[in-house]
Design a protein around this motif. Sequence first.
Motif, mmCIF file in Angstrom:
data_model
loop_
_atom_site.group_PDB
_atom_site.id
_atom_site.type_symbol
_atom_site.label_atom_id
_atom_site.label_comp_id
_atom_site.label_asym_id
_atom_site.label_seq_id
_atom_site.Cartn_x
_atom_site.Cartn_y
_atom_site.Cartn_z
ATOM 1 N N GLU A 110 -34.955 -4.777 95.759
ATOM 2 C CA GLU A 110 -33.929 -4.651 94.729
ATOM 3 C C GLU A 110 -33.218 -5.983 94.480
ATOM 4 O O GLU A 110 -32.625 -6.195 93.426
ATOM 5 N N ASP A 111 -33.301 -6.901 95.441
ATOM 6 C CA ASP A 111 -32.662 -8.218 95.254
ATOM 7 C C ASP A 111 -33.561 -9.190 94.487
ATOM 8 O O ASP A 111 -33.236 -10.363 94.355
ATOM 9 N N ARG B 214 -28.157 4.363 92.705
ATOM 10 C CA ARG B 214 -28.735 3.251 91.951
ATOM 11 C C ARG B 214 -28.340 3.408 90.481
ATOM 12 O O ARG B 214 -28.554 4.473 89.887
ATOM 13 N N LEU C 192 -25.627 -3.889 94.867
ATOM 14 C CA LEU C 192 -26.692 -4.470 95.681
ATOM 15 C C LEU C 192 -26.224 -4.858 97.087
ATOM 16 O O LEU C 192 -26.930 -4.615 98.069
ATOM 17 N N ILE D 2 -37.912 -1.867 90.164
ATOM 18 C CA ILE D 2 -37.134 -2.288 91.333
ATOM 19 C C ILE D 2 -37.018 -3.811 91.345
ATOM 20 O O ILE D 2 -38.028 -4.509 91.360
ATOM 21 N N GLY D 3 -35.802 -4.298 91.319
ATOM 22 C CA GLY D 3 -35.575 -5.739 91.405
ATOM 23 C C GLY D 3 -35.409 -6.437 90.079
ATOM 24 O O GLY D 3 -35.055 -7.601 90.023
#
Lengths: 91, 1000
Positions: free
Chosen positions: B708-709, A27, A43, B892-893
Amino acid sequence: MFVINCPYCGERDQSEFSCGGEAHIVRPKQPTELSDDEWAEYLFMRKNIKGVQFERWNHAHGCRKWFNMVRDTSNDKIHAVYKMGEKPPVI
Amino acid sequence: MTKYRINKTRFVDQTKTVSFTFDGKEYHGFEGDTLASALLSNGIHLVGRSFKYHRPRGIMSCGSEEPNAICQINDNTDLTEPNVRVTEIELYEGLKASSQNCWPSLNFDIGGINNLISPFIPAGFYYKTFMWPKSFWKKIYEPLIRLSAGLGKSPTQPDPDIYDHKHEHCDVLVIGGGISGIISAKIAAKNNLKTILIEDKNILGGSTIYQNNKHFIIDNQKSNEWLMNEISELEKLDNLIIKTRTSLAAFHSYNYLLAKENISDHLPLVKKNDGIRQRLWKIRADKVIVAAGAIERPLIFNNNDRPGIILANSVKKYLDFYGVSSGLNNIIFTNNDSAYETAVSLFEKGISVKIIDIRKKSSSNIVKNAEDLGIKIYWNSTVVNTFGYKKIKSIEIMNLSEDGSNVTGNKHKIQCDCLSISGGWTPMVHMHTQSGGKLDFREIDQVFVPSEKSENHINVGSCNGDFELEEIVKNTNNKVKKFLNINESGFDKISVLCSKELEKKNIWLLPNTISEGKTKSFIDFQNDSTAKDIKLALREGFKSIEHVKRYTTTGMATDQGKLSNMHALGIIADTAGVKMGTLGTTTFRPPFTPLTFGAIVGRSVGKFFDVVRKTSIHEWHVQNNAKFENVGQWKRPWYYPINNENLHEAVQRESKTARDSAGILDASTLGKIDIQGSDASEFLNRVYTNAWSNLGIGKCRYGLMLNEDGMVYDDGVTTRLGENNYLMTTTTGGAANVLSKLEDYLQTEWPELDVYLTSVTDHYSTASICGPNSKKILKKLFPNKDFSDEAFPHMSYQDAIIDKIECRIMRISFTGELSYEINIESKYAKSLWENCIKAGEEYKITPYGTETMHLLRAEKGFIIVGQDTDGTMTPIDLQMDWIVSKKKYDFIGKRSLYRSDTIREDRKQLVGLLTDDPNEILEEGAQIVSELDKKPVEMIGHVTSSYFSPNLNKSIALAVVKGGKKMKGQKLFVPMENKNINVTVSDFIFLDKENKRINA
């Protein structure tokens, strides 16, 4: 159905494990500084190799530990298992 | 004794008569018979009709490869079983069998008309014919095709039998109890290896057990005698488990195999009761030795499907194993030596037999034996036609031309009542290929044999392409010793004498004088695919064997083409002019023979189908007439009807009372994760969109978790219990996944964080009390506690004690009302709940279920993850920008929230919808459009939640609409089947926008 040698528990049936996809995708440390394309690369982009593939696996119905595994997707031969953070073996 | 029961054998006990019925008529056989041998002993060959042409068909083999003789077993609605091979059914007292695929009866089948019109229904007939007119499909074609499809009848009642699964581990698994399997198992077991030998028949021995010819001698005994001794030796070995009536279903990677054991199928009806019917063994073996044997091939000639045409070795088995002669006037039609054993055996029992051989000669001992006995042999000849509608009566033969491609001379007619055919042998390579093994084509006898050598399994005997007795015995011994690292075995000095085949000849499709279009040379007997169908497919441009198979349905019947696949390949190769080995084979997929659904699911039926999770307050809900809803594995109270209320009436009452006075909800199913460690705050900062470091001890905060999207993944309230200790709640359905996801990040991305996660969902139960009177109820329960807004504000928690038991009180709200949640160890939860109900009695506290909870939160515009979101909604789409921290560097994201796709303004966004008619309730999932006249109608969104609100006295709905944020006040339409509903986009908070009630 394979037998997987969990680095923490030893040999267990595949039904105890779940696969977490391609391994060694780190990440990004500074996501805000990435362009859309660079972020999309992290991603979405995954390899789907016919042959030797480095994968993440989780001993989901056991010790719940994540680890890495080198598997030949064409014949399911498992070449190596190693803990998270360890250097990938040369296959 | 019938005239076809010729001799006594050791395998059938002729002192024990067994009665059974076939098509309603009673017959008799003996203990040890199969249904097939019992039928043949009664002179019955015709047992079924073929699938497409409804041609009369008889028993053709003696094992799992049987394509024709399948029947319906039992006639009751729960135990009846279709498509059972009569060759595999062991006879038992009271067995009821009936023929399939015929109407009104087996002897007069009206579908037989298909045979007469067969020139008009070639391969692909259905694909070609039922294309037009399109409107005919649903009303005419489909019902007609469905009427004529299928073979037997399915049971209509649930299966009352018990099925079982069991795991087994061993050093060596031997598949197949024929001669090579027996040798393998003995070598393994004698060398101290835990060995399992499985055999699908009821006794060991394979085809050698009835090989009683003087030309096949092992250690100076006939091969069958020698093998009987070996079997009795085998039974004395301690570390060998022999499982008969057990057939291998699948051979997976890493030597994981599935085998089905028949436990009670062969027992008389009176003894079947209550026991387990079948057991599926899940075997993990260190080494696997496949000794699956070979299947005899038929020959392909005109009208080769009549009842009375049987594979030659099967005729021998019926004769020498069961004591039944398939006919009294036999002809054997062969291309190889093995059928001569059948001829000699028939002759020795005084039964008339003649031989037709496509070869010009054969100089082996067994052929010489037949010639010496004076059996008539027609060399270099072929059958060109057969006669007899319901049973074979005669055949016509002709001579073959020099190269075998044509026939010459005159037709010669011969009478017979049984025609034994043998086209050579096909090794059973199914297991080998299922495990991932490859095949080689062996030109000399036109067989596919296993090629690659695996470290963990070998093939021995005829499934490995060894057909002569001597090579079977010696090669098996050598291979097994090498495979198991053994130096010596008891078989090293064995002497084997056998007749050896020297002349070989194979013709896939035998020539005829009649043109091919007018012959019926069957390849796949069950699905009625003929040689001309295959050639038609090739003419129409199909080249791949996989395509030809599907177009002609060759090999796609319940027998999976065990007899037909090789001939289909051979004819394709011959017609296309290519080498057979280059075509490959179709894929051999498990199971090898059909498995019952019962065996597949085992005990996982009824209440064992899935885990049921109940809260510790469940009993109370049941006693108080709750209706339940499944949420994941949980049983949650849905609503509590009083006096025959329906769902709507109960929910209206419950939600009104909750807002006007007090309501109580069992919230125990929410996921609870205990988070500890010095980096716990930092961890929450990274997994939730909002900031956490500044949350004081004893305070609660709502958090939104993304993928994460950037899409919303879960939500819930997290409470800070201590400096380094938080209690996170998750949605009921998402609990397990959230824990896994958090563990994943902790272990793989942030191993440097000192954080430990523990699921405590089951440890604590939660009673949630809401409504303007909730504070008074809490005061009654906890008289020493100060519940003033100053001492106990909204979004805070305090420890408390009730009946000497410690508990936690959180002042949080999912309804918008003043609300408290009491967490207590699960074993005390029911008593706590009862105390709450008692304390609330004077305020008419009402228990409410999930439906009322959904209504109350929708009035306040609170989302439910998974109902108002579907994995494509960002917090911005949900108009929850307020919860996304601008200050935090990362979570996250976060990065995904400003990807080009997520910043589009025309994304679907959460809005409220009000129907113009306040009594009209929208359907959840209904589509939303902005223009009714535009074609095609553009769908711009859909309704996600919809209720009639008793507190607002009107219908309210949440919806996601493209660009919805900017559409407030706009008129839209929800088209339904018979009307269009007019709606107006509104704010999605319908009640108490100022949040006054929370401090009421």
